[in-house]
Design a protein around this motif. Sequence first.
Motif, PDB file in Angstrom:
ATOM      1  N   ASP A  24      31.082  19.578  79.624  1.00 30.29           N
ATOM      2  CA  ASP A  24      30.907  18.206  79.131  1.00 30.29           C
ATOM      3  C   ASP A  24      29.519  17.965  78.540  1.00 30.29           C
ATOM      4  OD1 ASP A  24      33.495  17.627  79.821  1.00 30.29           O
ATOM      5  OD2 ASP A  24      32.997  16.483  81.631  1.00 30.29           O
ATOM      6  N   PRO A  25      28.433  18.433  79.185  1.00 32.90           N
ATOM      7  CA  PRO A  25      27.112  18.198  78.593  1.00 32.90           C
ATOM      8  C   PRO A  25      26.935  18.872  77.228  1.00 32.90           C
ATOM      9  CG  PRO A  25      26.914  18.825  80.903  1.00 32.90           C
ATOM     10  CD  PRO A  25      28.328  19.072  80.502  1.00 32.90           C
ATOM     11  N   VAL A  26      27.579  20.016  77.030  1.00 33.95           N
ATOM     12  CA  VAL A  26      27.499  20.706  75.733  1.00 33.95           C
ATOM     13  C   VAL A  26      28.259  19.919  74.677  1.00 33.95           C
ATOM     14  CG1 VAL A  26      27.971  22.846  74.496  1.00 33.95           C
ATOM     15  CG2 VAL A  26      27.287  22.931  76.902  1.00 33.95           C
ATOM     16  N   VAL A  27      29.417  19.386  75.059  1.00 34.99           N
ATOM     17  CA  VAL A  27      30.203  18.561  74.141  1.00 34.99           C
ATOM     18  C   VAL A  27      29.388  17.345  73.712  1.00 34.99           C
ATOM     19  CG1 VAL A  27      32.251  17.100  73.922  1.00 34.99           C
ATOM     20  CG2 VAL A  27      32.422  19.320  75.059  1.00 34.99           C
ATOM     21  N   ARG A  28      28.752  16.680  74.671  1.00 38.80           N
ATOM     22  CA  ARG A  28      27.948  15.502  74.350  1.00 38.80           C
ATOM     23  C   ARG A  28      26.772  15.864  73.455  1.00 38.80           C
ATOM     24  NH1 ARG A  28      29.131  14.161  79.828  1.00 38.80           N
ATOM     25  NH2 ARG A  28      27.144  15.077  80.520  1.00 38.80           N
ATOM     26  N   ALA A  29      26.140  16.998  73.730  1.00 38.20           N
ATOM     27  CA  ALA A  29      25.012  17.436  72.914  1.00 38.20           C
ATOM     28  C   ALA A  29      25.451  17.687  71.473  1.00 38.20           C
ATOM     29  CB  ALA A  29      24.390  18.694  73.510  1.00 38.20           C
ATOM     30  N   ALA A  30      26.604  18.317  71.299  1.00 37.20           N
ATOM     31  CA  ALA A  30      27.101  18.596  69.954  1.00 37.20           C
ATOM     32  C   ALA A  30      27.390  17.317  69.189  1.00 37.20           C
ATOM     33  CB  ALA A  30      28.361  19.459  70.036  1.00 37.20           C
ATOM     34  N   GLU A  31      27.795  16.273  69.906  1.00 32.60           N
ATOM     35  CA  GLU A  31      28.119  14.997  69.261  1.00 32.60           C
ATOM     36  C   GLU A  31      26.876  14.234  68.813  1.00 32.60           C
ATOM     37  OE1 GLU A  31      32.249  13.721  71.580  1.00 32.60           O
ATOM     38  OE2 GLU A  31      30.306  13.113  72.379  1.00 32.60           O
ATOM     39  N   THR A  32      25.759  14.451  69.494  1.00 36.45           N
ATOM     40  CA  THR A  32      24.601  13.573  69.281  1.00 36.45           C
ATOM     41  C   THR A  32      23.376  14.249  68.688  1.00 36.45           C
ATOM     42  OG1 THR A  32      23.872  13.932  71.562  1.00 36.45           O
ATOM     43  CG2 THR A  32      25.329  12.063  71.161  1.00 36.45           C
ATOM     44  N   VAL A  33      23.277  15.563  68.798  1.00 38.35           N
ATOM     45  CA  VAL A  33      22.053  16.232  68.377  1.00 38.35           C
ATOM     46  C   VAL A  33      21.881  16.163  66.856  1.00 38.35           C
ATOM     47  CG1 VAL A  33      23.066  18.551  68.100  1.00 38.35           C
ATOM     48  CG2 VAL A  33      20.654  18.298  68.734  1.00 38.35           C
ATOM     49  N   VAL A 126      30.919  21.791  66.618  1.00 41.23           N
ATOM     50  CA  VAL A 126      30.100  22.411  65.582  1.00 41.23           C
ATOM     51  C   VAL A 126      28.727  21.754  65.608  1.00 41.23           C
ATOM     52  CG1 VAL A 126      29.811  22.768  63.104  1.00 41.23           C
ATOM     53  CG2 VAL A 126      32.088  22.949  64.116  1.00 41.23           C
ATOM     54  N   LEU A 127      27.688  22.564  65.599  1.00 43.05           N
ATOM     55  CA  LEU A 127      26.324  22.033  65.548  1.00 43.05           C
ATOM     56  C   LEU A 127      25.889  21.884  64.086  1.00 43.05           C
ATOM     57  CD1 LEU A 127      24.583  24.153  68.347  1.00 43.05           C
ATOM     58  CD2 LEU A 127      25.506  21.835  68.517  1.00 43.05           C
ATOM     59  N   PRO A 128      24.849  21.102  63.817  1.00 41.21           N
ATOM     60  CA  PRO A 128      24.367  20.960  62.445  1.00 41.21           C
ATOM     61  C   PRO A 128      23.970  22.302  61.836  1.00 41.21           C
ATOM     62  CG  PRO A 128      23.384  19.291  63.864  1.00 41.21           C
ATOM     63  CD  PRO A 128      24.111  20.241  64.762  1.00 41.21           C
ATOM     64  N   ARG A 208      17.552  25.092  72.698  1.00 39.67           N
ATOM     65  CA  ARG A 208      17.870  23.687  72.418  1.00 39.67           C
ATOM     66  C   ARG A 208      19.165  23.262  73.115  1.00 39.67           C
ATOM     67  NH1 ARG A 208      14.204  20.738  72.148  1.00 39.67           N
ATOM     68  NH2 ARG A 208      13.655  22.365  73.651  1.00 39.67           N
ATOM     69  N   LEU A 209      20.142  24.149  73.173  1.00 43.74           N
ATOM     70  CA  LEU A 209      21.380  23.816  73.883  1.00 43.74           C
ATOM     71  C   LEU A 209      21.117  23.573  75.361  1.00 43.74           C
ATOM     72  CD1 LEU A 209      24.234  26.103  72.465  1.00 43.74           C
ATOM     73  CD2 LEU A 209      24.171  23.598  72.501  1.00 43.74           C
ATOM     74  N   LEU A 210      20.323  24.446  75.974  1.00 44.68           N
ATOM     75  CA  LEU A 210      19.993  24.259  77.387  1.00 44.68           C
ATOM     76  C   LEU A 210      19.269  22.938  77.597  1.00 44.68           C
ATOM     77  CD1 LEU A 210      18.719  27.827  78.387  1.00 44.68           C
ATOM     78  CD2 LEU A 210      21.007  26.859  78.720  1.00 44.68           C
ATOM     79  N   HIS A 211      18.368  22.612  76.664  1.00 42.69           N
ATOM     80  CA  HIS A 211      17.592  21.376  76.783  1.00 42.69           C
ATOM     81  C   HIS A 211      18.491  20.151  76.674  1.00 42.69           C
ATOM     82  CE1 HIS A 211      14.271  18.551  76.314  1.00 42.69           C
ATOM     83  NE2 HIS A 211      14.887  18.075  75.247  1.00 42.69           N
ATOM     84  N   PHE A 212      19.287  20.085  75.603  1.00 38.52           N
ATOM     85  CA  PHE A 212      20.074  18.872  75.371  1.00 38.52           C
ATOM     86  C   PHE A 212      21.305  18.775  76.277  1.00 38.52           C
ATOM     87  CE2 PHE A 212      17.678  19.048  71.335  1.00 38.52           C
ATOM     88  CZ  PHE A 212      17.120  17.783  71.397  1.00 38.52           C
ATOM     89  N   ALA A 213      21.700  19.885  76.877  1.00 40.17           N
ATOM     90  CA  ALA A 213      22.787  19.832  77.863  1.00 40.17           C
ATOM     91  C   ALA A 213      22.258  19.458  79.248  1.00 40.17           C
ATOM     92  CB  ALA A 213      23.513  21.175  77.927  1.00 40.17           C
TER      93      ALA A 213
END
Length: 231
Positions: A24-33, A126-128, A208-213
């Motif tokens: 879930d935290p990875v999904v949220r990060a992908a949506e907002t980063v 998908v990330l930017p 960055r994934l570890l940080h934003f998750a």
Amino acid sequence: MTRASGTQGGPVALSRDGLPAWLDPVVRAAETVRPTQLSRFLPPRDGSGRQSAVLILFGEGERGPELLLMERAGSLRSHAGQPAFPGGALDPEDGDPQGEGPLRAALREAEEETGLDPSGVQLFGVLPRLYIPVSGFVVTPVLGWWREPSPVGVVDPNETARVFTVPVADLTHPDNRATAIHPSGFHGPAFLVESALVWGFTAGVIDRLLHFAGWERPWDRDKRVPLDRRA
């Protein structure tokens, strides 16, 4: 060259149905980063650069969540010997680079490089797009869940030296983290895991994934690992 099952020309889509809760935290990060939160190197505004994609594949192993990585062959012209996500340039048959093309390319390249069965992978984000100046690649990071794990290994030793998984617990452990320093002046996050030094683009995205998750743990940013000029 092999083709990803069910992806060449056929429908391929993102789905979050049935993902494990720890993603879930990875999904949220992908949506907002935002792109600038991932890297200072962004695609050229003139549209130049070679379109490519990488597969950031999360699985669940004996020690919990893990990531699939590969080590590029030392004979390659670009990023030789570096640990990396499976991936590569889009082929024309992958389709629209602005649409499903990166999804197909990420799965196809992962199959070609690791023998992964793409039918067991659920793409969920998908990330930017980011940019690798040294090689001119415009990279779309595609997030996947290894819903049905399959055997993986080196398919072509001319492209891949080895294929391995890294527990997220090892990536977040402070003892395994450092700052890589290149004679060119580059400095960035690095991970010392599975007898490998992960640095450059791959380490930057993982960091960055570890940080934003919210998975990042405090680590000593003054711990430095010098890189060879040929790296």
